[in-house]
Design a protein around this motif. Sequence first.
Motif, short mmCIF file in Angstrom:
data_model
loop_
_atom_site.label_atom_id
_atom_site.label_comp_id
_atom_site.label_asym_id
_atom_site.label_seq_id
_atom_site.Cartn_x
_atom_site.Cartn_y
_atom_site.Cartn_z
N LEU A 256 1.18 -1.06 0.36
CA LEU A 256 -0.21 -0.13 0.03
C LEU A 256 1.01 1.17 0.37
O LEU A 256 -0.27 2.63 -0.67
N THR A 257 2.08 1.59 0.80
CA THR A 257 2.81 2.82 0.26
C THR A 257 3.30 3.04 -0.69
O THR A 257 3.55 4.16 -1.43
N ASP A 258 3.46 2.38 -2.18
CA ASP A 258 3.96 1.96 -3.19
C ASP A 258 3.01 3.80 -3.65
O ASP A 258 3.04 4.16 -5.01
N GLU A 259 2.06 2.71 -4.39
CA GLU A 259 0.24 3.22 -5.54
C GLU A 259 -0.68 2.73 -4.10
O GLU A 259 -0.72 2.24 -3.36
N PRO A 260 -1.92 3.95 -4.11
CA PRO A 260 -3.11 3.44 -4.23
C PRO A 260 -3.60 2.56 -4.68
O PRO A 260 -3.68 1.89 -5.84
N LEU A 261 -4.53 2.22 -3.80
CA LEU A 261 -5.83 0.96 -4.60
C LEU A 261 -6.71 0.76 -4.90
O LEU A 261 -7.65 1.85 -3.71
N GLU A 262 -7.75 0.68 -5.84
CA GLU A 262 -9.00 1.27 -6.22
C GLU A 262 -9.75 -0.12 -4.68
O GLU A 262 -9.83 -1.57 -6.08
N LEU A 263 -10.70 0.47 -4.56
CA LEU A 263 -11.36 -0.45 -3.58
C LEU A 263 -12.91 -1.06 -4.52
O LEU A 263 -14.16 -0.47 -4.33
N ASN A 264 -12.74 -2.18 -5.20
CA ASN A 264 -13.47 -2.31 -5.97
C ASN A 264 -14.12 -3.32 -5.40
O ASN A 264 -13.99 -4.64 -5.15
N GLY A 265 -15.41 -4.21 -6.78
CA GLY A 265 -15.33 -5.67 -6.43
C GLY A 265 -16.73 -5.91 -5.66
O GLY A 265 -18.05 -4.74 -5.55
N GLU A 266 -17.22 -6.51 -5.38
CA GLU A 266 -18.63 -7.07 -4.41
C GLU A 266 -18.32 -6.38 -3.17
O GLU A 266 -17.65 -6.74 -1.99
N TRP A 267 -19.36 -5.63 -3.40
CA TRP A 267 -19.52 -4.48 -1.58
C TRP A 267 -20.84 -5.00 -1.48
O TRP A 267 -21.81 -6.12 -2.26
N LYS A 268 -21.32 -5.29 -0.36
CA LYS A 268 -22.61 -5.35 0.00
C LYS A 268 -23.42 -4.27 -0.01
O LYS A 268 -23.70 -3.53 0.55
N ILE A 269 -25.20 -4.14 -0.89
CA ILE A 269 -25.37 -3.44 -1.10
C ILE A 269 -27.20 -3.65 -0.19
O ILE A 269 -27.16 -4.77 0.03
N TYR A 270 -27.62 -2.79 1.14
CA TYR A 270 -28.73 -2.88 1.43
C TYR A 270 -29.42 -1.59 0.65
O TYR A 270 -29.37 -0.82 1.14
N PRO A 271 -30.19 -2.06 -0.54
CA PRO A 271 -30.89 -1.54 -1.61
C PRO A 271 -31.70 -0.60 -0.87
O PRO A 271 -32.94 -1.35 0.07
#
Length: 820
Positions: free
Chosen positions: A62-77
């Motif tokens: 994580l110190t070199d470059e940022p990460l994108e927190l994508n992927g499967e998130w839980k959603i409560y619509p």
Amino acid sequence: MRQFSVFDARVASCSSMILFIRYIFTLAIGYCFFIAPEANAQVAFTVVKATKGVADLRRYNLTDEPLELNGEWKIYPGVLLTPDSNFKKHSGYYVDFPRLFNETTINGQPMPVHGCATYKLEVILPDGLKPSELALDIPDAYSASVLYVNTTKFFNNGIPGTSAAATKPHYRPDAKRLNVNGSSFTITLLVANFHHRRGGPYRPILIGSNTWLKNRREQGRQFDLFLTGCLVMGGLFYLGLFIFGKQDRSILYFALFSLVYTYRIIGFGDYTFHHLYPNLSWFLTLRLEYLSLFFSIWFITLYNRSLYPDEYPRWAARIFIYISAGCALITLLTPTTVYTHVVTPFLLLMGVKIVFTFGIYVQAVRNKRIGAWFSFCSALVIFFVFSLVILRYFAVISINDIVLLFGYILFFFLHSLVLSYRYARRLNLITRDAEVSLKAKSDFLSTMSHEIRTPLNAVIGITNVMLHKPQRPEEKKLLDTLLLSANNLLFIINDILDFSKIESGKINLRHAAVNFEQMARQLVTEAAEWVGDKPVQILLQTDEGVNQFVQSDPERMRQVLLNLLSNAVKFTLRGKVILQIKKQFETSDSLTLEFSVADTGIGIPEEKQQIIFDKFTQVDTSIKRGYGGTGLGLAICREVLSLQQVSLQLESTEGVGSRFWFVQSFQKDKQSGKGVQYDEAQFSAESFAGLFAGKLVLIAEDNAINMMVVEKVLTNQASEIQLLKAYNGKSAVTLFMAHQPDLVLMDVQMPLVNGMDACRQMRAYEQKHGLPRTAVLALTASTQDEEQQLCLDAGMDAVLSKPFKQEDLRTQMMRLLLAK
Ligand code: ADP
């Protein structure tokens, strides 16, 4: 290190061209590129694909470059759940993050655009990493969101609610330091949208080094502000140029475009403007965002059309303008849920417009329009820059943002060149026109004055001749009035002509030996004649040292003093007019004198004391009526003196009198000063008669009246003078060769052979036959310095301007004969 591409799209907004091209790009790769101009950020960083609501970062650095927190998130619509809520009571689903509501399907159904949802993600951090060194970068979401880290409210973009009334939209993306203990934490993101045509998250949340993420945001804002500064300064500069220049509308349109487009830079993308003014309503800033787009297109269309009116059809400009104006009107009059829909059709139009504008530039280059190459290059630059953006988007190349920034600045620079080029050309044309009309004016004045002077010469000459004959008192009075009027007319013509010469820079100062004591005596004698029956005394006061010869321009100095004296006499009803010349300073080589003309006349009010030196300015028109004059005299005096680096001063009290004065230094004239002394008696009519008795004078003059005048003037003063008359240059030369006269009076403008050529032929004849040089006096109605010089160059010995005074002709002729 690879740069984030969020910045690309934001910097791209520094010109309308960029915007247009972005639209094309949008059409090509999917319209969400425009809607989410920073979407290309997704490819710039490593993407963490979360599974089942868990993002495991343990194998990432994580110190070199940022990460994108994508992927499967839980959603409560449909619900907004804070971390302390009972999640179990609600159904949760796993969906791809970030995705807009309407692109997110729950049980096969897309979510409604207007509504809310809660997203949840558990993040497992790598071992041995201090969470306090990390930060989250939270983008804006449509159109309000709150993010919790564990149970703490971490960041908010507005206030999300379950209804339109409870929701307060806002965009203020930023990076914030993570402050968690332990090796994992939970993100709870609440998003609501009831006001925009799009709803939900659309940009990834980043996790990375606190310094890295914060610097990135900071750098982005600095670039925004830098570009804003450039555009505002450029815009204001062009606005000023238009206001003070007022000739070229394209300058105005470019200024307005630059100023309006500024908002696209700070009010869009990174939303730097929202950071500067966090309390501004989202409803206002969103309107400004849209309006700035529509007005930019409006102004750039006007700009392009005014640059190339022949290439840019009016109908096309009207279409673009009407559509932009319509969209702007909708933005102003309808709620956000309505006007946010106009962007999509607008994009299509812009796609057409960019291709169209490029065609116009190509056409303008073909037609060789002013600055068309610069416009064309600017379009190429922007295409090139945008190609780089696209290639980077597809990760084909890696380029620095600075390259793009320079590209955009180059675009503006090239357009500035177009305008500067046009402006400079216009100025050149104006200057050329002004020079041409100045020349035309001065040619006209010199022709007119020549034409007026010739008959005036006859009037003055004949009146003088008649005045020298015995007449009855009433006849004398009439003749005096005639002479006075003719002289006044001559005075006015001379003034106008002089002023035109000054304005066209045609006055050349001569240098000759002048004795101001003697000149002053003559001037005072002349001035005494103007007094008439007014109880006004003309006095002369000179210092001892004034009576010596110095180098100066006698005609011009005479003119200045005569003007001041004539004003003093004119504006003094009783009392005194004093011409005073005081010695201020003397060395062996130079003499400094103070000249002053004081009177006890009507004086000049203080507020008018400056303006009377301007041309055609008089204290008031009633004075003009009462006293006559053109208002040119003082302007001429001031100019003539300022040509000699001398300034004319004035002291005056209304009702008491005025005093005009100036101080001037002269070089002493040591040679002629001792020798030739003016002696009035030497040039009297009697001596003339004696000197010219039996002398042969050839008069070359094509105008019969002028010939008669000269003849009368001469025979009147010297009855025994012998005259030869030639009515053109050719016969003048023939007579000259046959008789070899003692003196020639030569008109300059004559048929067959002009005066100058005739003189040249005479000089050649003299030389060929070894004859002594005969004095030739040019008589010309022209007062152009050039013509006088040409006469001297042609071999003439002196020049006398028509109309001349009897005394002047006499004096000149005697001088020439005596000097032989
Ligand atoms: P003109 O005398 O032909 O009107 P000038 O330029 O010589 O033009 O003078 C401008 C004006 O300045 C005059 O019309 C008059 O109003 C004022 N002025 C100049 N000299 C005097 C003076 N000695 N006393 C009062 N007013 C003067």
